[in-house]
Motif scaffolding. Structure first.
Motif, PDB file in Angstrom:
ATOM      1  N   UNK A  92       0.834  -1.213   0.000  1.00  0.00           N
ATOM      2  CA  UNK A  92       0.000   0.000   0.000  1.00  0.00           C
ATOM      3  C   UNK A  92       0.860   1.250   0.000  1.00  0.00           C
ATOM      4  N   UNK A  93       1.993   1.218   0.700  1.00  0.00           N
ATOM      5  CA  UNK A  93       2.897   2.362   0.735  1.00  0.00           C
ATOM      6  C   UNK A  93       3.491   2.618  -0.644  1.00  0.00           C
ATOM      7  N   UNK A  94       3.914   1.571  -1.333  1.00  0.00           N
ATOM      8  CA  UNK A  94       4.455   1.751  -2.684  1.00  0.00           C
ATOM      9  C   UNK A  94       3.407   2.369  -3.608  1.00  0.00           C
ATOM     10  N   UNK A  95       2.172   1.869  -3.531  1.00  0.00           N
ATOM     11  CA  UNK A  95       1.116   2.399  -4.401  1.00  0.00           C
ATOM     12  C   UNK A  95       0.785   3.854  -4.071  1.00  0.00           C
ATOM     13  N   UNK A  96       0.620   4.150  -2.787  1.00  0.00           N
ATOM     14  CA  UNK A  96       0.193   5.488  -2.381  1.00  0.00           C
ATOM     15  C   UNK A  96       1.277   6.536  -2.610  1.00  0.00           C
ATOM     16  N   UNK A  97       2.525   6.183  -2.383  1.00  0.00           N
ATOM     17  CA  UNK A  97       3.591   7.168  -2.530  1.00  0.00           C
ATOM     18  C   UNK A  97       3.893   7.417  -4.003  1.00  0.00           C
ATOM     19  N   UNK A  98       3.471   6.517  -4.863  1.00  0.00           N
ATOM     20  CA  UNK A  98       3.651   6.728  -6.302  1.00  0.00           C
ATOM     21  C   UNK A  98       2.770   7.865  -6.818  1.00  0.00           C
ATOM     22  N   UNK A  99       1.636   8.122  -6.158  1.00  0.00           N
ATOM     23  CA  UNK A  99       0.701   9.145  -6.635  1.00  0.00           C
ATOM     24  C   UNK A  99       1.310  10.540  -6.716  1.00  0.00           C
ATOM     25  N   UNK A 100       1.915  11.080  -5.643  1.00  0.00           N
ATOM     26  CA  UNK A 100       2.481  12.414  -5.780  1.00  0.00           C
ATOM     27  C   UNK A 100       3.658  12.465  -6.764  1.00  0.00           C
ATOM     28  N   UNK A 101       4.406  11.377  -6.865  1.00  0.00           N
ATOM     29  CA  UNK A 101       5.529  11.357  -7.812  1.00  0.00           C
ATOM     30  C   UNK A 101       5.015  11.362  -9.248  1.00  0.00           C
ATOM     31  N   UNK A 102       3.987  10.549  -9.522  1.00  0.00           N
ATOM     32  CA  UNK A 102       3.400  10.537 -10.863  1.00  0.00           C
ATOM     33  C   UNK A 102       2.703  11.857 -11.180  1.00  0.00           C
ATOM     34  N   UNK A 103       2.088  12.454 -10.182  1.00  0.00           N
ATOM     35  CA  UNK A 103       1.447  13.750 -10.394  1.00  0.00           C
ATOM     36  C   UNK A 103       2.497  14.798 -10.779  1.00  0.00           C
ATOM     37  N   UNK A 104       3.630  14.790 -10.104  1.00  0.00           N
ATOM     38  CA  UNK A 104       4.734  15.693 -10.460  1.00  0.00           C
ATOM     39  C   UNK A 104       5.181  15.439 -11.892  1.00  0.00           C
ATOM     40  N   UNK A 105       5.329  14.171 -12.241  1.00  0.00           N
ATOM     41  CA  UNK A 105       5.788  13.825 -13.589  1.00  0.00           C
ATOM     42  C   UNK A 105       4.811  14.295 -14.649  1.00  0.00           C
ATOM     43  N   UNK A 106       3.527  14.124 -14.412  1.00  0.00           N
ATOM     44  CA  UNK A 106       2.540  14.515 -15.408  1.00  0.00           C
ATOM     45  C   UNK A 106       2.403  16.028 -15.535  1.00  0.00           C
ATOM     46  N   UNK A 107       2.494  16.750 -14.437  1.00  0.00           N
ATOM     47  CA  UNK A 107       2.345  18.207 -14.501  1.00  0.00           C
ATOM     48  C   UNK A 107       3.618  18.917 -14.947  1.00  0.00           C
ATOM     49  N   UNK A 108       4.771  18.439 -14.505  1.00  0.00           N
ATOM     50  CA  UNK A 108       6.027  19.105 -14.835  1.00  0.00           C
ATOM     51  C   UNK A 108       6.701  18.511 -16.077  1.00  0.00           C
ATOM     52  N   UNK A 109       6.218  17.404 -16.566  1.00  0.00           N
ATOM     53  CA  UNK A 109       6.777  16.686 -17.712  1.00  0.00           C
ATOM     54  C   UNK A 109       8.214  16.229 -17.481  1.00  0.00           C
ATOM     55  N   UNK A 110       8.553  16.032 -16.229  1.00  0.00           N
ATOM     56  CA  UNK A 110       9.870  15.514 -15.846  1.00  0.00           C
ATOM     57  C   UNK A 110       9.755  14.856 -14.478  1.00  0.00           C
ATOM     58  N   UNK A 111      10.572  13.867 -14.271  1.00  0.00           N
ATOM     59  CA  UNK A 111      10.599  13.224 -12.963  1.00  0.00           C
ATOM     60  C   UNK A 111      11.270  14.152 -11.962  1.00  0.00           C
ATOM     61  N   UNK A 112      10.905  14.084 -10.699  1.00  0.00           N
ATOM     62  CA  UNK A 112      11.622  14.873  -9.700  1.00  0.00           C
ATOM     63  C   UNK A 112      13.073  14.404  -9.603  1.00  0.00           C
ATOM     64  N   UNK A 113      13.913  15.253  -9.078  1.00  0.00           N
ATOM     65  CA  UNK A 113      15.304  14.870  -8.843  1.00  0.00           C
ATOM     66  C   UNK A 113      15.344  13.739  -7.817  1.00  0.00           C
ATOM     67  N   UNK A 114      16.415  12.973  -7.840  1.00  0.00           N
ATOM     68  CA  UNK A 114      16.572  11.883  -6.879  1.00  0.00           C
ATOM     69  C   UNK A 114      16.571  12.444  -5.459  1.00  0.00           C
ATOM     70  N   UNK A 115      15.877  11.766  -4.563  1.00  0.00           N
ATOM     71  CA  UNK A 115      15.803  12.227  -3.176  1.00  0.00           C
ATOM     72  C   UNK A 115      15.500  11.063  -2.244  1.00  0.00           C
ATOM     73  N   UNK A 116      16.021  11.134  -1.005  1.00  0.00           N
ATOM     74  CA  UNK A 116      15.598  10.159   0.010  1.00  0.00           C
ATOM     75  C   UNK A 116      14.263  10.618   0.595  1.00  0.00           C
ATOM     76  N   UNK A 117      13.450   9.688   1.008  1.00  0.00           N
ATOM     77  CA  UNK A 117      12.140  10.049   1.539  1.00  0.00           C
ATOM     78  C   UNK A 117      12.260  10.839   2.836  1.00  0.00           C
ATOM     79  N   UNK A 118      13.364  10.688   3.541  1.00  0.00           N
ATOM     80  CA  UNK A 118      13.563  11.436   4.780  1.00  0.00           C
ATOM     81  C   UNK A 118      13.762  12.920   4.505  1.00  0.00           C
ATOM     82  N   UNK A 119      14.290  13.285   3.335  1.00  0.00           N
ATOM     83  CA  UNK A 119      14.536  14.689   2.975  1.00  0.00           C
ATOM     84  C   UNK A 119      14.084  14.940   1.544  1.00  0.00           C
ATOM     85  N   UNK A 120      12.775  15.011   1.309  1.00  0.00           N
ATOM     86  CA  UNK A 120      12.300  15.245  -0.059  1.00  0.00           C
ATOM     87  C   UNK A 120      12.598  16.677  -0.504  1.00  0.00           C
TER      88      UNK A 120
END
Length: 169
Positions: free
Chosen positions: A54-82
């Protein structure tokens, strides 16, 4: 003083059941206990896999939303310091809700990748104890993907991390 009991030893009586019967009984008891231990370990792995998947599925949503709106993946980041870019999509809120339910310790991160000319993002999980985490991660693989650690979108990587590949193409 002398005892009034006779000094002759008691008569030995042969057991009424054969020796093979006792051996078989103990073997079946041992096999039953081994089965129960294996069942308990599998049940525990499945119970831990539900919030992990469930964590993998749910955390994918904001990342995919960023990808679709910005047309690029976010920079690499640890979840502790996004990064600040992913925070606009309420990443920390989503992660803070999910993190307490995950019983498997480890490090979470995100990394964009380019493979075969396609841009993809990967949610990475590096378990603190890979050997102990293996049954839980295999169970999570059955929930997220094909159940095979070496294939599909959720797979074990060469560095020991497990990654869920995200793509929008």
């Amino acid at each position: 003083m002398a005892s009034s009991e006779p000094k002759a030893p008691a008569i030995l009586v042969a057991p009424s059941t054969p020796l093979w019967f006792h051996g078989l009984r103990w073997a079946l008891l041992g096999a039953g206990l081994a089965f129960l231990a294996a069942f308990a370990a599998t049940l525990l792995a499945h119970r831990r896999a539900v919030p992990l998947a469930a964590a993998f599925r749910a955390i994918a949503e904001p990342i995919l939303q960023h990808r679709l709106e910005q047309r690029a993946w976010p920079e690499a980041f640890p979840f502790a310091k996004p990064g600040e870019a992913i925070q606009r999509y309420k990443f920390s809120e989503a992660w803070d809700k999910l993190a307490p339910g995950i019983e498997l310790p480890g490090e979470w991160s995100f990394a964009p990748e380019t493979q075969d000319g396609l841009s993809r993002g990967v949610i990475l999980f590096r378990p603190a104890d890979p050997a102990a985490a293996e049954p839980t991660l295999r169970s999570a693989d059955q929930r997220l993907d094909d159940g095979q650690p070496g294939s599909g979108k959720f797979r074990r990587r060469a560095d020991g991390a497990w990654g869920l590949t995200l793509s929008v193409e």
